[in-house]
Design an enzyme around this catalytic site. Structure first.
Site, PDB file in Angstrom:
ATOM      1  N   GLU A   1      -8.222  39.543 -12.180  1.00  0.00           N
ATOM      2  CA  GLU A   1      -8.608  38.415 -13.552  1.00  0.00           C
ATOM      3  C   GLU A   1      -8.608  39.041 -14.796  1.00  0.00           C
ATOM      4  OE1 GLU A   1      -9.560  34.944 -13.102  1.00  0.00           O
ATOM      5  OE2 GLU A   1      -8.946  35.594 -10.635  1.00  0.00           O
TER       6      GLU A   1
ATOM      7  N   PHE B   1     -18.600  35.289  -7.967  1.00  0.00           N
ATOM      8  CA  PHE B   1     -18.459  33.170  -7.565  1.00  0.00           C
ATOM      9  C   PHE B   1     -17.258  32.915  -8.499  1.00  0.00           C
ATOM     10  CE2 PHE B   1     -18.593  29.367 -11.140  1.00  0.00           C
ATOM     11  CZ  PHE B   1     -19.654  28.275 -10.344  1.00  0.00           C
ATOM     12  N   GLY B   2     -16.754  31.615  -8.244  1.00  0.00           N
ATOM     13  CA  GLY B   2     -15.613  31.249  -8.194  1.00  0.00           C
ATOM     14  C   GLY B   2     -15.067  29.801  -8.166  1.00  0.00           C
ATOM     15  N   TYR B   3     -14.120  29.463  -9.279  1.00  0.00           N
ATOM     16  CA  TYR B   3     -14.384  28.163 -10.022  1.00  0.00           C
ATOM     17  C   TYR B   3     -13.272  27.777 -10.267  1.00  0.00           C
ATOM     18  CZ  TYR B   3     -12.988  30.873 -14.055  1.00  0.00           C
ATOM     19  OH  TYR B   3     -12.460  31.783 -14.559  1.00  0.00           O
ATOM     20  N   GLY B   4     -11.689  28.238  -9.519  1.00  0.00           N
ATOM     21  CA  GLY B   4     -10.813  28.141 -10.036  1.00  0.00           C
ATOM     22  C   GLY B   4      -9.892  28.452  -8.246  1.00  0.00           C
ATOM     23  N   SER B   5      -8.802  29.018  -8.593  1.00  0.00           N
ATOM     24  CA  SER B   5      -7.802  29.912  -7.369  1.00  0.00           C
ATOM     25  C   SER B   5      -8.846  30.862  -6.850  1.00  0.00           C
ATOM     26  CB  SER B   5      -7.543  30.401  -7.792  1.00  0.00           C
ATOM     27  OG  SER B   5      -6.694  31.965  -8.633  1.00  0.00           O
TER      28      SER B   5
END
Length: 178
Positions: free
Chosen positions: A88, A11-15
């Protein structure tokens, strides 16, 4: 981490939405409930330094987050997790979690994601707008300038039909300075 197969979902929410950095077989819009996207992490590496931190996104408790889920083939899962941990977890400000997400086609999957650690010294919490803007303006790290990160994230959110009022306000303020 799977949808019944042995593939990995991330799951990605930014870069990660616009620069995942790993091979994937499928990319879907997805919703995560119980967390929201927030500029709540002081960046000491990617978008700032310890002396001049930037401010980057984290998943923080409460609400929901519209992001992107990537399906990584099981053959690539191990190397993808290794890559994500290096990217991360540079300062261990995120907690690696397996999160329940809902894909835009209705499927429910468990995805690997990174949640802001509220106990970490780089957790910035909620700050007044002027302080957020100041941190974004000053930040520059190994992945580039913090304003570029905010602009890119904002543009990709708009492309997904997501309006984030804080990101919109920051970009408008940055544009007035340009």
């Amino acid at each position: 981490m799977t949808d019944g197969s042995e593939d990995l979902w991330v799951f990605g929410y930014g870069s990660l939405m616009w620069r995942p950095g790993f091979p994937f077989a499928e990319r879907r819009h997805a919703h995560l409930f119980g967390y929201h996207r927030a500029l709540c992490v002081l960046s000491h590496v990617h978008r700032g330094t310890p002396d001049n931190p930037g401010l980057v996104l984290g998943l923080d408790r409460g609400g929901r987050c519209h992001g992107v889920a990537f399906r990584v083939l099981k053959e690539e899962a191990r190397s993808t997790v290794h890559y994500l941990r290096e990217r991360e977890q540079a300062t261990s400000v995120y907690l690696e979690r397996h999160l329940p997400v809902r894909l835009d086609d209705g499927r429910a999957v468990t995805a690997l994601g990174y949640v802001a650690d509220r106990k970490h010294e780089q957790y910035a919490g909620t700050r007044v707008f002027e302080e957020v803007l100041s941190l974004v303006r000053q930040g520059k790290g190994i992945s580039g300038a913090n304003p570029d990160y905010v602009r890119s994230t904002h543009e990709h959110l708009l492309g997904m039909g997501v309006v984030d009022p804080l990101m919109e306000r920051i970009v408008a303020a940055l544009d007035q300075e340009a």
